[in-house]
Write a protein that holds these residues in place. Structure first.
Motif, short mmCIF file in Angstrom:
data_model
loop_
_atom_site.label_atom_id
_atom_site.label_comp_id
_atom_site.label_asym_id
_atom_site.label_seq_id
_atom_site.Cartn_x
_atom_site.Cartn_y
_atom_site.Cartn_z
N THR A 55 1.01 -1.26 0.01
CA THR A 55 -0.03 -0.07 0.02
C THR A 55 0.87 1.35 0.08
OG1 THR A 55 -1.77 -1.15 1.17
CG2 THR A 55 -1.69 1.40 1.46
N ILE A 56 2.12 1.12 0.81
CA ILE A 56 2.88 2.48 0.87
C ILE A 56 3.39 2.54 -0.32
CG2 ILE A 56 4.93 3.34 2.13
CD1 ILE A 56 4.12 1.66 4.33
N LEU A 75 2.53 1.55 -3.25
CA LEU A 75 1.42 2.14 -4.19
C LEU A 75 1.15 3.73 -4.32
CD1 LEU A 75 -1.14 -0.74 -4.34
CD2 LEU A 75 0.14 0.21 -6.46
N GLY A 76 1.15 4.20 -3.04
CA GLY A 76 1.05 5.37 -2.94
C GLY A 76 2.21 6.30 -3.38
N ARG A 77 3.27 5.77 -3.05
CA ARG A 77 4.58 6.62 -3.67
C ARG A 77 4.45 6.71 -4.90
NH1 ARG A 77 8.36 4.16 1.28
NH2 ARG A 77 7.70 5.83 2.68
N GLN A 78 4.27 5.46 -5.70
CA GLN A 78 4.48 5.29 -7.08
C GLN A 78 3.27 6.18 -7.68
OE1 GLN A 78 3.67 1.31 -8.06
NE2 GLN A 78 5.79 0.79 -7.09
N ALA A 79 2.22 6.37 -7.30
CA ALA A 79 0.93 7.12 -7.76
C ALA A 79 1.53 8.81 -7.90
CB ALA A 79 -0.34 7.26 -6.85
#
Lengths: 213, 95
Positions: B58-59, B61-65
């Protein structure tokens, strides 16, 4: 500060041939050099606006924020002590201005996040459905779709948690910096960060489990 | 059942206690003894192991976004905004 913020005098698109050294630029700004001020603004306004937008999620507010932050920086350049890189200093000013805008728009109070937190049974054992079908997010969504979904789910977090997640995980401030910026304790920052991540995990579970988001 | 069992064993923590340690574990700030206790729980608890893996993902995915340039406003800043900043910097201070 994170590497992407540090060691950089100006905006990412600044080329060495355009620029003076950081010391020369600061000296020029302190002396009221118009050309240096223009270069300073042009070189930094883009990334500062991006920071403001990430935190505020509103174009108009982000523009107000970056304008106020740059004016504050230009007026206070004499107080810049050179203990950090200029870009790091500007980043902090931008974050603080964005937080002021958020506070004036909506109090960063303890919003209800409980429904999104992990579940435990009566024996304090975690209730977590088996991850038998974990698939990579890339397998089911395009990069653009994935980005949109994740951004949308982050936007669903209660504001007082979203802002901590943004400052720690995206803007990469450390716990003490976030505590200072928000006027809360470091312990409170840690609690909010963990809850925000846990809540985001729950919101993203359909994606992570390969189900329809 | 597992919770009751864990509470009776020495150096064992429950899933809820594991949850309290999680952030410090991920930041590498747990003292050695607590880290070992945490890792023992991790080794025996399928739910917490899978939870931690999804939490980490989850962390990421947030950074990648946000690393995606399309998540940020266009780099070409409106000229009137630049002009406004330069014009206002000598005016009435706001802060």
């Amino acid at each position: 500060m994170p590497e992407r913020q540090s060691g950089v005098l100006l905006g990412d698109d600044q080329t060495p041939s355009e620029g003076s050294s950081e010391e020369e630029m600061i000296a020029g700004l302190r002396a009221g050099d118009e050309a240096q001020a223009t270069r300073f603004v042009r070189a930094n306004i883009g990334w500062m606006r991006a920071v403001a937008f990430r935190l505020l999620r509103d174009d108009g507010l982000a523009d107000d924020c970056v304008q106020d932050a740059l004016i504050k920086a230009l007026r206070n350049i004499g107080k810049f002590e050179g203990r950090s890189k200029l870009k790091t200093w500007l980043h902090r000013i931008t974050v603080n201005e964005a937080l002021m805008k958020l506070r004036s728009r909506k109090r960063l109070e303890e919003d209800l996040i409980d429904p999104l937190l992990p579940d435990f049974d009566e024996n304090t054992c975690r209730i977590e459905a088996p991850w038998t079908r974990r698939i990579s997010a890339e397998e089911i969504l395009s990069q653009a779709e994935r980005r949109q979904l994740v951004l949308s789910k982050i936007g669903e977090l209660p504001e007082s948690y979203r802002i901590v997640l943004m400052l720690r995980d995206i803007e990469e401030l450390d716990t003490a910096e976030v505590a200072e910026a928000l006027g809360i304790t470091e312990g409170n920052v840690k609690v909010r960060l963990h809850r925000a991540r846990a809540a985001l995990k729950k919101l993203l579970e359909p994606l992570l489990r390969g189900e329809t988001p | 059942m597992k919770g009751a069992m864990l509470r009776k064993l020495p150096l064992m923590i429950t899933c809820r206690e594991f949850e309290d340690f999680l952030l410090d574990y991920m930041e590498g700030s747990l003292p050695t003894r607590q880290r070992r206790i945490f890792e023992v729980h991790l080794a025996i608890c399928r739910e917490c192991r899978e939870y931690l893996a999804a939490y980490r993902e989850t962390i990421e995915l947030g950074r990648q976004a946000f690393e995606d340039p399309a998540a940020n406003p266009p780099e070409d800043v409106p000229e009137d905004l630049i002009t406004a900043v330069l014009a206002a910097r000598g005016g009435d201070p706001k802060g």
